[in-house]
Scaffold this active site. Structure first.
Site, PDB file in Angstrom:
ATOM      1  N   ASP A  45       5.616   9.525  -0.196  1.00  0.00           N
ATOM      2  CA  ASP A  45       4.809   9.098   0.794  1.00  0.00           C
ATOM      3  C   ASP A  45       4.327   7.661   0.660  1.00  0.00           C
ATOM      4  OD1 ASP A  45       3.286   9.129  -1.549  1.00  0.00           O
ATOM      5  OD2 ASP A  45       1.760  10.865  -0.667  1.00  0.00           O
ATOM      6  N   SER A  46       4.850   6.695  -0.032  1.00  0.00           N
ATOM      7  CA  SER A  46       4.640   5.431  -0.051  1.00  0.00           C
ATOM      8  C   SER A  46       5.318   4.880   1.288  1.00  0.00           C
ATOM      9  CB  SER A  46       5.710   4.641  -1.219  1.00  0.00           C
ATOM     10  OG  SER A  46       6.996   5.003  -1.131  1.00  0.00           O
ATOM     11  N   LYS A 114       7.475  17.096  -4.568  1.00  0.00           N
ATOM     12  CA  LYS A 114       6.695  16.618  -5.561  1.00  0.00           C
ATOM     13  C   LYS A 114       5.137  16.654  -4.976  1.00  0.00           C
ATOM     14  CE  LYS A 114       6.684  11.544  -6.169  1.00  0.00           C
ATOM     15  NZ  LYS A 114       5.354  11.300  -6.227  1.00  0.00           N
ATOM     16  N   GLU A 183       3.617   7.563 -13.547  1.00  0.00           N
ATOM     17  CA  GLU A 183       3.472   6.271 -12.861  1.00  0.00           C
ATOM     18  C   GLU A 183       2.244   5.367 -13.655  1.00  0.00           C
ATOM     19  OE1 GLU A 183       2.841   6.293  -8.604  1.00  0.00           O
ATOM     20  OE2 GLU A 183       2.648   4.236  -8.593  1.00  0.00           O
TER      21      GLU A 183
HETATM   22  O1  KIV Z   1       5.502   7.775  -2.867  1.00  0.00           O
HETATM   23  C1  KIV Z   1       6.381   7.108  -3.697  1.00  0.00           C
HETATM   24  O2  KIV Z   1       7.120   6.493  -3.385  1.00  0.00           O
HETATM   25  C2  KIV Z   1       6.304   7.582  -5.023  1.00  0.00           C
HETATM   26  C3  KIV Z   1       6.894   6.559  -6.189  1.00  0.00           C
HETATM   27  C4  KIV Z   1       5.849   5.658  -6.271  1.00  0.00           C
HETATM   28  C5  KIV Z   1       6.879   7.633  -7.278  1.00  0.00           C
HETATM   29  O3  KIV Z   1       5.467   8.617  -5.499  1.00  0.00           O
END
Ligand code: KIV
Length: 266
Positions: A45-46, A114, A183
């Site tokens: 969700d980045s 996730k 993280e």
């Molecule tokens: O959203 C994302 O890209 C993540 C990574 C930083 C692990 O959760």
């Protein structure tokens, strides 16, 4: 080459072979990330920040995650596809988590979902797992809780918070989590967590002892504007092409050359 499964990743952990993971948000980059040999592709969700230009991941919706996941799925077939569940789409109650996971898997092609958090998400993790939904937990810095945390900071530096992260990791694994993303925690704590759980631990800003490493694609290609996090590296600098940069990342993870001590937290 055969498709990557959770069993593949568990064997890699047992054999001490490092797992390489990158984020992807569309079919074209998914193809390149697969060609580089990553075992896991994360539709993070980045994307709210690096694709949509938002301040945080908080506003990202389930529809958006389904949309990006389906694009990534069309672009790659070998890596295990892990997809983020957006903020408050899983933690309010296990039934909601099941509905969200069903959409990500059926419409988005996700193989693993996730979710962020410890004790607060144990019920959801357990229910998802009981019903055959593979789960990747996420501890340490929880970007979806940025407003509560007051910023993006290293977590687990104090004894009590380090103990809580270790305890949460063990409870999440017992509840049925299949993978763990860790993280922005000190390297020593990450090493302890990695040794304490049988599930593969994939680190970002968590030092070299994790079973694998993940980076945000746009950070490691140096195209995220502004300050690059200490734990990321611009793999495109000095590379001949994007494909070359992705290959270098995978090689550096496999050899243990990435992350270096200067890219980790004490
Ligand atoms: O959203 C994302 O890209 C993540 C990574 C930083 C692990 O959760």
């Amino acid at each position: 080459m055969s498709s990557i499964t959770l069993a593949t990743l568990r064997k890699m952990k047992r054999d001490g072979e490092k797992i390489a993971c990158l984020t992807a948000y569309d079919a074209s980059f998914a193809r390149l990330v697969e060609a580089a040999g990553t075992e896991v592709v994360l539709v993070g969700d980045s994307l709210g920040m690096v694709v949509q230009g938002r301040e945080s991941t908080v506003p990202v919706t389930l529809d958006e995650m389904v949309y990006h996941s389906a694009m990534v799925r069309r672009g790659c077939s070998r890596p295990l596809l892990v997809v983020d569940m957006p903020f408050l789409s899983y933690s309010r109650d296990p039934a909601l988590a099941l509905e969200s996971a069903a959409r990500l898997m059926k419409e988005g092609g996700a193989q693993v979902v996730k979710l962020e958090g410890g004790a607060a998400v144990l019920d959801s993790v357990q229910r998802l797992s009981e019903l055959g939904v593979p789960v990747c937990a996420h501890l340490g810095l929880l970007p979806q809780s940025v407003h509560k945390l007051g910023g993006y900071r290293v977590q687990g530096r104090e004894e009590a918070s380090a103990a809580a992260i270790l305890h949460d990791a063990q409870r999440l694994a017992e509840a049925g989590a299949d993978l763990l993303v860790l993280e922005c925690v000190p390297s020593g704590l990450a090493a302890e967590v990695t040794a304490a759980v049988e599930i593969p631990v994939i680190g970002i800003g968590a030092g070299p002892a994790c079973d694998g490493q993940v980076l945000v694609l746009y950070d490691m290609l140096g195209i995220t504007p502004g300050h690059r996090p200490k734990f990321s590296r611009d793999f495109l600098a000095g590379a001949d092409s994007v494909a070359d940069a992705l290959d270098s990342f995978v090689r550096a993870v496999k050899s243990g050359e990435f992350p270096a001590a200067s890219e980790s937290f004490e």
